[in-house]
Design a protein around this motif. Structure first.
Motif, short mmCIF file in Angstrom:
data_model
loop_
_atom_site.label_atom_id
_atom_site.label_comp_id
_atom_site.label_asym_id
_atom_site.label_seq_id
_atom_site.Cartn_x
_atom_site.Cartn_y
_atom_site.Cartn_z
N ARG A 127 0.84 -1.19 0.00
CA ARG A 127 0.00 0.00 0.00
C ARG A 127 0.88 1.25 0.00
N PHE A 128 0.65 2.13 -0.97
CA PHE A 128 1.25 3.46 -1.00
C PHE A 128 0.18 4.45 -0.52
N SER A 129 0.49 5.18 0.53
CA SER A 129 -0.47 6.15 1.08
C SER A 129 0.13 7.55 0.99
N ASN A 130 -0.31 8.33 -0.01
CA ASN A 130 0.16 9.70 -0.21
C ASN A 130 1.69 9.79 -0.24
N VAL A 131 2.28 8.88 -0.97
CA VAL A 131 3.75 8.81 -1.02
C VAL A 131 4.29 9.82 -2.03
N SER A 132 5.25 10.62 -1.57
CA SER A 132 5.98 11.54 -2.44
C SER A 132 7.46 11.22 -2.34
N PHE A 133 8.17 11.46 -3.43
CA PHE A 133 9.61 11.18 -3.43
C PHE A 133 10.30 12.07 -4.45
N ALA A 134 11.54 12.47 -4.11
CA ALA A 134 12.34 13.28 -5.03
C ALA A 134 13.81 12.94 -4.82
N TYR A 135 14.53 12.73 -5.91
CA TYR A 135 15.98 12.56 -5.82
C TYR A 135 16.63 13.90 -5.48
N ARG A 136 16.05 14.97 -6.02
CA ARG A 136 16.45 16.33 -5.68
C ARG A 136 15.22 17.09 -5.21
N ALA A 137 15.40 17.92 -4.20
CA ALA A 137 14.24 18.57 -3.56
C ALA A 137 13.41 19.39 -4.54
N ASP A 138 14.05 19.96 -5.55
CA ASP A 138 13.32 20.84 -6.47
C ASP A 138 12.70 20.08 -7.64
N LYS A 139 12.90 18.75 -7.70
CA LYS A 139 12.36 17.97 -8.82
C LYS A 139 11.65 16.73 -8.30
N PRO A 140 10.39 16.84 -7.90
CA PRO A 140 9.67 15.66 -7.38
C PRO A 140 9.45 14.63 -8.48
N VAL A 141 9.60 13.35 -8.11
CA VAL A 141 9.41 12.24 -9.06
C VAL A 141 8.06 11.58 -8.85
N LEU A 142 7.67 11.35 -7.59
CA LEU A 142 6.35 10.83 -7.26
C LEU A 142 5.60 11.88 -6.45
N LYS A 143 4.31 12.06 -6.75
CA LYS A 143 3.53 13.11 -6.11
C LYS A 143 2.26 12.52 -5.49
N GLN A 144 2.22 12.49 -4.17
CA GLN A 144 1.02 12.09 -3.43
C GLN A 144 0.41 10.79 -4.00
N LEU A 145 1.26 9.79 -4.20
CA LEU A 145 0.81 8.54 -4.81
C LEU A 145 0.09 7.68 -3.78
N SER A 146 -1.14 7.29 -4.09
CA SER A 146 -1.90 6.37 -3.24
C SER A 146 -2.30 5.17 -4.08
#
Length: 592
Positions: free
Chosen positions: A346-365
């Motif tokens: 389960r992914f619950s509002n998962v966000s991730f970024a390799y660099r802070a200014d370039k998000p790769v995953l945005k609020q993934l549920s």
């Protein structure tokens, strides 16, 4: 500030180098005792010669028995000294090699545990250089510098004591060598330190360039870049040559020639001092002989010590580089959960970024039931592979919660994640070993389990035809296998562990239709038993998935079965599928 940083680095490197010496205390004690005995035997030789000259030769006394005893004692001390030196060298070398073995093992073990995020910015060639060349320099320090300095330092102390017993004034003159040598060593370190550090850095860059060039040789030759790479290598090689020549020039000037000049000056002073006291009739000829003998032995240890300081300088730089690698932080303390029970994700509002200014995953549920088959598609950079990396715990999530069977991923031990989650990458990793070793990967799997995995991956018939079967050596990167067979082998490796969750990252992108069919059959057999999360470029691989997710810029923009997504008139999935279908039809027509 820079000088303080270098001082701290050298201190930590020094601690690393010598922290292993006292591990085997009995061996160290034996080596020290042998060193003391060898030094005593060395010092006794000139003293016996002095006794013979002053008490017998100058007195014209040639009694056979005393002379025979002196000769026997002299021979015994010289032979004993040689044997003791041999034994002492063996002991010190044993201690040194064992210490370096432990350091190299510790470095490699640490590298294996570093997080994947660290490897994103690490250069392979430089890393290899640190594990091999730099630890080799540390070995030279232990074997050559430490043994030489310790041995000669003890010998110097023995010689100084013997000189003091003979004549304190001549001893005081001889001691003038020591501050001069210390000054030369200090000057050498000041002049050569930067050049030694630069030469080791240039060597790492050379190793890195060679490693990258060999790995990318097809691309280099296809692009006609041989000349550019050769020019760049020549620049690196020239800089390495210049830095090495700087250290050699300093060594050639300050080490042996300067020591010889100092020793000649002290020899002149000793002879002049002997002449002064001889006028007073206060010294014997045998004392002068012993002093000249001791002075020669006194000079040689100092020269040996100074000559080894170039090794010391290199080892300090190498030790600092190794210590910097060992200080790279390991992942946070792992959880205690020993296994993944079912394989629900389960992914619950998962966000991730390799660099802070370039998000790769945005609020993934996202909810993935245990045993389900999920397909993931999307354009490059949409976050597909990142999703798999988070499941493998290669990176921590930036925000939100990732759970496996209702427990957060950080509650599981690393071993539980590695046993419960298997990855089939796009580029197969094949060891230069046997088929069995490539499937087993050190897990000591039963024979039946390996054979079952081979059968499920479609390699059973192929392996049965090989003369050596599972013991067949595959060569570097699996050169004895076709592209499809390499991918099938990686699939068999993953299936052999019977994972709860199986991840496929573009596993069918570079294989033919027949191999893709084998992969599909394997997925169909596992459907319902293992949670399947398949990132696919070929959409035909995931047609039978329970649910297909279409990702774009870190978000799921479409989800549903193949049939549901194909009903969307302007859907991304439908467009992608039609493009691939048309391309396949064109390819089939051209083939016919």
């Amino acid at each position: 500030m820079q000088q303080d940083k270098q001082s701290i680095q050298s201190s930590s490197a020094f601690g690393l180098l010598f922290s292993y010496i006292g591990r085997d205390k009995p061996l160290l004690v034996r080596a020290a005792v042998l060193l003391m005995l060898a030094t005593g035997a060395d010092v006794a030789g000139p003293l016996l010669a002095k006794l013979f000259i002053d008490d017998y030769l100058m007195q014209s006394r040639f009694a056979p028995m005393p002379l025979a005893m002196i000769l026997a004692a002299y021979l015994f001390t010289q032979i004993g000294s040689a044997w003791l030196r041999y034994q002492q060298t063996l002991r010190f070398t044993d201690i040194a090699l064992a210490a370096v073995k432990e350091i190299r093992q510790r470095v490699f073990s640490h590298v294996l545990k570093l997080p994947i995020a660290w490897y994103d910015r690490a250069a392979t060639g430089q890393l290899v250089s640190r594990i091999t060349n730099d630890t080799e320099a540390i070995k030279d320090l232990y074997v050559q510098f430490l043994s030489t300095v310790l041995t000669n330092a003890v010998l110097l102390i023995g010689i100084i004591i013997a000189m003091a017993l003979l004549d304190l004034r001549l001893m005081a003159i001889s001691l003038l060598l020591i501050p001069g040598v210390i000054g030369l060593i200090y000057l050498y370190q000041r002049l050569s330190g930067a050049a030694v550090a630069a030469s080791r850095q240039h060597r790492s860059e050379i190793n890195n360039l060679i490693s990258e060039s060999i790995a990318g040789m097809p691309v280099i030759q296809a692009g006609g870049q041989q000349g550019r790479f050769s020019d760049y290598f020549e620049q690196l090689n020239t800089r390495y040559y210049a830095s090495r020549m700087r250290t050699i020039r300093v060594s050639a000037l300050l080490l042996r020639p300067a020591i010889d000049l100092l020793s000649i000056s002290v020899l002149i002073a000793v002879i002049w001092g002997f002449g002064q006291v001889q006028v007073e009739g206060a010294i014997e000829i045998g004392v002068l002989y012993a002093y000249l003998n001791f002075l020669g032995r006194f000079t040689e240890p100092l020269a040996e010590i100074t000559q080894r300081f170039n090794l010391y300088q290199q080892a300090m730089v190498a030790g600092a580089r190794v210590q910097a690698l060992l200080q790279q932080p390991l992942p946070a303390t792992e959880g205690a959960e020993p296994c993944i029970p079912r394989g629900g994700v389960r992914f619950s509002n998962v966000s991730f970024a390799y660099r802070a200014d370039k998000p790769v995953l945005k609020q993934l549920s996202l909810e993935i039931p245990a045993g389900s088959f999920i397909g993931i598609v999307g354009h490059t950079g949409s976050g597909k592979s990142t999703l798999l990396n988070l499941l493998l715990n290669f990176y921590p999530v930036s925000a939100g919660t990732l759970t496996l069977d209702d427990r957060t991923i950080d509650q599981y031990s690393q071993q539980a994640l590695r046993d419960g989650i298997a990855l089939i990458p796009q580029e197969p990793f094949i060891k230069s070993a046997s088929l069995r070793e490539n499937i087993d990967m050190g897990r000591n799997l039963p024979q039946l389990q390996i054979e079952k995995a081979l059968h499920e991956a479609g390699l059973g018939a192929f392996v049965s035809q090989l003369p050596q079967g599972l013991e067949t050596l595959l060569g570097e990167r699996g050169t004895r296998l076709s592209t499809g067979q390499r991918q099938q082998l990686v699939i068999a490796r993953a299936l052999a562990a019977t994972p709860r969750i199986l991840l496929l990252d573009e596993a069918t992108a570079n294989v033919d239709s027949e191999t893709e069919s084998v992969v599909q059959q394997a997925l169909n057999k596992l459907h319902g038993q293992t949670t399947l999360i398949v990132v696919a470029h070929r959409l035909s691989t995931i047609r039978r998935a329970d649910r297909i997710l279409v990702m774009r810029q870190g978000e799921v923009v479409e989800r549903g079965t193949h049939a549901e997504l194909m009903q969307s008139e302007h859907g991304i999935y439908r467009g992608l599928y039609r493009l691939q279908y048309q391309a396949q039809q064109v390819e089939m027509a051209e083939h016919q």
